[in-house]
Design an enzyme around this catalytic site. Structure first.
Site, mmCIF file in Angstrom:
data_model
loop_
_atom_site.group_PDB
_atom_site.id
_atom_site.type_symbol
_atom_site.label_atom_id
_atom_site.label_comp_id
_atom_site.label_asym_id
_atom_site.label_seq_id
_atom_site.Cartn_x
_atom_site.Cartn_y
_atom_site.Cartn_z
ATOM 1 N N LYS A 192 0.853 -1.193 0.000
ATOM 2 C CA LYS A 192 0.000 0.000 0.000
ATOM 3 C C LYS A 192 0.887 1.240 0.000
ATOM 4 O O LYS A 192 1.725 1.418 0.894
ATOM 5 C CB LYS A 192 -0.874 -0.044 1.257
HETATM 6 C C1 E4P Z 1 -8.064 2.046 3.471
HETATM 7 O O1 E4P Z 1 -7.519 1.014 3.095
HETATM 8 C C2 E4P Z 1 -7.952 2.613 4.817
HETATM 9 O O2 E4P Z 1 -7.409 1.651 5.692
HETATM 10 C C3 E4P Z 1 -9.262 2.978 5.446
HETATM 11 O O3 E4P Z 1 -10.377 2.577 4.695
HETATM 12 C C4 E4P Z 1 -9.318 4.330 6.055
HETATM 13 O O4 E4P Z 1 -10.594 4.530 6.588
HETATM 14 P P1 E4P Z 1 -10.941 5.589 7.733
HETATM 15 O O5 E4P Z 1 -11.308 6.868 7.075
HETATM 16 O O6 E4P Z 1 -12.108 4.962 8.444
HETATM 17 O O7 E4P Z 1 -9.724 5.708 8.606
#
Ligand code: E4P
Length: 217
Positions: free
Chosen positions: A87
């Site tokens: 990522k």
């Molecule tokens: C994406 O892969 C992130 O881990 C995640 O969806 C972030 O979400 P949040 O806005 O709830 O922190």
């Protein structure tokens, strides 16, 4: 649409996996910190455990922000397991690194995507996944699902192969709307997935069937 779980919590991963509908997991440094995972070795080990629990893609996020750092970190993460997807944040060095990973057979998930322009760059760099952050866009007073719809339209028009992974999901309706929009994957907290189960008429109907079943016993 594939269902990924957005967590580093092993009990929740186990619960979702046992439902039989889990296709993968996404994590991020905040989710790791929430579980109290501390130190590089522990983080790597946590990813390994998740890979052994779930038969699907597991996103593991780099914390470097310069090209060389992202490459070194990404190579180590990718070596943990064949299902690891590195990522990478949507920054200039991130785009460059994603292209490098693509050229070297390492799959990436571009995170922190908030615009169609950023999504086009992900596709051009050959990312396996693009992660538009629905809930955070909603928080800023816009409609995050509209971004998913726009990316679906652009990717179709251009024939881009990058999969649209709707992220930052906050409720069951986000999941339904992302499915309707044509997202390939939705990564959600367990609560939002379980929320899809609920309907009061189901509960009322089941109570009545069970009551009537006593008459046939
Ligand atoms: C994406 O892969 C992130 O881990 C995640 O969806 C972030 O979400 P949040 O806005 O709830 O922190």
């Amino acid at each position: 649409m594939k269902f990924f779980l957005d967590t580093a919590n092993l009990a929740q991963i186990k619960e979702a996996n046992e439902l039989g509908i889990l296709d993968g997991v996404t994590t991020n440094p905040s989710l790791m910190a929430k579980e109290g995972v501390k130190g590089q070795a522990a983080v790597m080990n946590h990813y390994k455990t998740i890979c052994e629990m779930v038969n699907g893609d597991i996103s593991a996020e780099v914390i470097s922000t310069d090209f060389n750092g992202i490459i070194e970190e990404g190579k180590k993460l990718a070596a943990i397991h064949k299902n690891i997807v590195v990522k990478v944040p949507m920054i200039k060095d991130g785009v460059k690194a994603m292209k490098w990973f693509t050229d070297h057979g390492i799959r990436t998930n571009c995170t922190l995507v908030f615009s169609a322009g950023q999504a086009i760059l992900c596709a051009k760099a050959g990312a396996a996944y693009v992660s538009p952050f629905i809930g955070r866009i909603d928080d800023s007073g816009w409609d995050g699902v509209l971004l998913v719809e726009q990316i679906v339209k652009i990717y179709k028009a251009q024939g881009f192969k990058t999969q649209i992974l709707a992220a930052s999901i906050r409720n069951p309706n986000h999941i339904i709307r992302c499915a309707e929009a044509g997202a390939h994957v939705c990564t959600s907290p367990l609560e939002s997935i379980l929320g899809l189960l609920k309907h009061p008429l189901t509960d009322i109907g089941l109570a009545k069937f069970l009551e009537d079943a006593k008459k046939t016993a």
